[in-house]
Design a protein around this motif. Structure first.
Motif, PDB file in Angstrom:
ATOM      1  N   UNK A  76       0.836  -1.210   0.000  1.00 38.11           N
ATOM      2  CA  UNK A  76       0.000   0.000   0.000  1.00 38.11           C
ATOM      3  C   UNK A  76       0.870   1.260   0.000  1.00 38.11           C
ATOM      4  N   UNK A  77       1.955   1.254   0.774  1.00 42.50           N
ATOM      5  CA  UNK A  77       2.859   2.408   0.824  1.00 42.50           C
ATOM      6  C   UNK A  77       3.541   2.613  -0.521  1.00 42.50           C
ATOM      7  N   UNK A  78       3.938   1.538  -1.178  1.00 39.86           N
ATOM      8  CA  UNK A  78       4.606   1.645  -2.472  1.00 39.86           C
ATOM      9  C   UNK A  78       3.676   2.258  -3.516  1.00 39.86           C
ATOM     10  N   UNK A  79       2.425   1.828  -3.526  1.00 40.59           N
ATOM     11  CA  UNK A  79       1.449   2.379  -4.471  1.00 40.59           C
ATOM     12  C   UNK A  79       1.210   3.857  -4.186  1.00 40.59           C
ATOM     13  N   UNK A  80       1.036   4.202  -2.912  1.00 39.89           N
ATOM     14  CA  UNK A  80       0.805   5.602  -2.541  1.00 39.89           C
ATOM     15  C   UNK A  80       2.036   6.459  -2.860  1.00 39.89           C
ATOM     16  N   UNK A  81       3.237   5.926  -2.604  1.00 34.05           N
ATOM     17  CA  UNK A  81       4.469   6.677  -2.870  1.00 34.05           C
ATOM     18  C   UNK A  81       4.648   6.941  -4.357  1.00 34.05           C
ATOM     19  N   UNK A  82       4.241   5.982  -5.185  1.00 32.93           N
ATOM     20  CA  UNK A  82       4.382   6.151  -6.636  1.00 32.93           C
ATOM     21  C   UNK A  82       3.508   7.285  -7.160  1.00 32.93           C
ATOM     22  N   UNK A  83       2.487   7.642  -6.405  1.00 33.01           N
ATOM     23  CA  UNK A  83       1.545   8.674  -6.830  1.00 33.01           C
ATOM     24  C   UNK A  83       1.717   9.983  -6.050  1.00 33.01           C
ATOM     25  N   UNK A  84       2.819  10.110  -5.311  1.00 33.49           N
ATOM     26  CA  UNK A  84       3.012  11.284  -4.458  1.00 33.49           C
ATOM     27  C   UNK A  84       4.242  12.080  -4.878  1.00 33.49           C
ATOM     28  N   UNK A  85       4.064  13.367  -5.105  1.00 27.49           N
ATOM     29  CA  UNK A  85       5.200  14.236  -5.415  1.00 27.49           C
ATOM     30  C   UNK A  85       6.121  14.396  -4.212  1.00 27.49           C
ATOM     31  N   UNK A  86       5.601  14.188  -2.994  1.00 21.57           N
ATOM     32  CA  UNK A  86       6.413  14.341  -1.781  1.00 21.57           C
ATOM     33  C   UNK A  86       7.495  13.275  -1.646  1.00 21.57           C
ATOM     34  N   UNK A  87       7.369  12.165  -2.370  1.00 18.28           N
ATOM     35  CA  UNK A  87       8.364  11.091  -2.261  1.00 18.28           C
ATOM     36  C   UNK A  87       9.417  11.148  -3.359  1.00 18.28           C
ATOM     37  N   UNK A  88       9.266  12.045  -4.333  1.00 17.66           N
ATOM     38  CA  UNK A  88      10.223  12.122  -5.434  1.00 17.66           C
ATOM     39  C   UNK A  88      11.634  12.377  -4.919  1.00 17.66           C
ATOM     40  N   UNK A  89      12.571  11.521  -5.293  1.00 16.17           N
ATOM     41  CA  UNK A  89      13.967  11.702  -4.921  1.00 16.17           C
ATOM     42  C   UNK A  89      14.260  11.474  -3.447  1.00 16.17           C
ATOM     43  N   UNK A 134      12.825  14.428   3.448  1.00 14.38           N
ATOM     44  CA  UNK A 134      13.998  15.113   2.927  1.00 14.38           C
ATOM     45  C   UNK A 134      14.479  14.406   1.659  1.00 14.38           C
ATOM     46  N   UNK A 135      14.867  15.169   0.665  1.00 14.53           N
ATOM     47  CA  UNK A 135      15.344  14.621  -0.599  1.00 14.53           C
ATOM     48  C   UNK A 135      16.717  13.986  -0.436  1.00 14.53           C
ATOM     49  N   UNK A 136      16.905  12.827  -1.086  1.00 12.42           N
ATOM     50  CA  UNK A 136      18.208  12.144  -1.137  1.00 12.42           C
ATOM     51  C   UNK A 136      18.913  12.077   0.215  1.00 12.42           C
ATOM     52  N   UNK A 137      18.196  11.704   1.235  1.00  9.55           N
ATOM     53  CA  UNK A 137      18.793  11.579   2.561  1.00  9.55           C
ATOM     54  C   UNK A 137      19.070  10.107   2.823  1.00  9.55           C
ATOM     55  N   UNK A 138      20.325   9.747   2.923  1.00 10.07           N
ATOM     56  CA  UNK A 138      20.682   8.359   3.184  1.00 10.07           C
ATOM     57  C   UNK A 138      22.075   8.300   3.766  1.00 10.07           C
TER      58      UNK A 138
END
Length: 140
Positions: A76-89, A134-138
């Motif tokens: 469910x999280x993967x599907x929601x993330x694929x449709x969310x601009x907040x998860x880009x990058x 946060x973008x590219x945080x790892x």
């Protein structure tokens, strides 16, 4: 230390954490500066259990905290993330919050943070959970 113990485990998983980190870095480098949107979702330990839903989940960043999560919640999280601009990058961990699976720290968790990391995300919906990532945080 948990990373090292998992990485050095003999057998077919030998070096799996290094392979995981290398793969994540390769994907990020390949897609950075392209029009392709991506996120890296790192699920906790997978459980064959009923989904708990987004309000029972916590997201974190930095690969410092983990836990357990149902396979259904990951899907469910993967599907929601694929449709969310907040998860880009972004790169983030997903696990059930609190005592949902009663996971206790193990012998390899000695050097993990004892308290909050400051990157915890909680919310009533997937959209709320993804806000503020946060973008590219790892750390890997």
């Amino acid at each position: 230390l948990g990373y090292l113990a998992t990485n050095w485990m003999p057998g077919p998983t030998w070096g799996i954490m290094d392979a995981k980190a290398s793969s994540e870095d390769a994907i990020k480098n390949l897609l950075r500066n392209t029009a392709t949107k991506f996120c890296i979702l790192r699920p906790g330990g997978l459980e064959d259990s009923s989904p708990l839903g987004p309000s029972a989940m916590e997201l974190n960043q930095g690969d410092a905290v983990g836990g357990l999560v149902s396979r259904s919640d990951v899907a469910a999280a993967a599907i929601a993330a694929a449709d969310s601009a907040d998860t880009d990058g972004t790169t983030f961990e997903l696990y059930a919050f609190g005592n949902a699976f009663s996971q206790q720290p193990g012998p390899t968790d000695l050097f993990l943070p004892a308290g909050p990391t400051g990157y915890e995300r909680r919310g009533a919906s997937w959209a709320e959970l993804f806000q503020g990532l946060k973008k590219d945080f790892s750390k890997l």
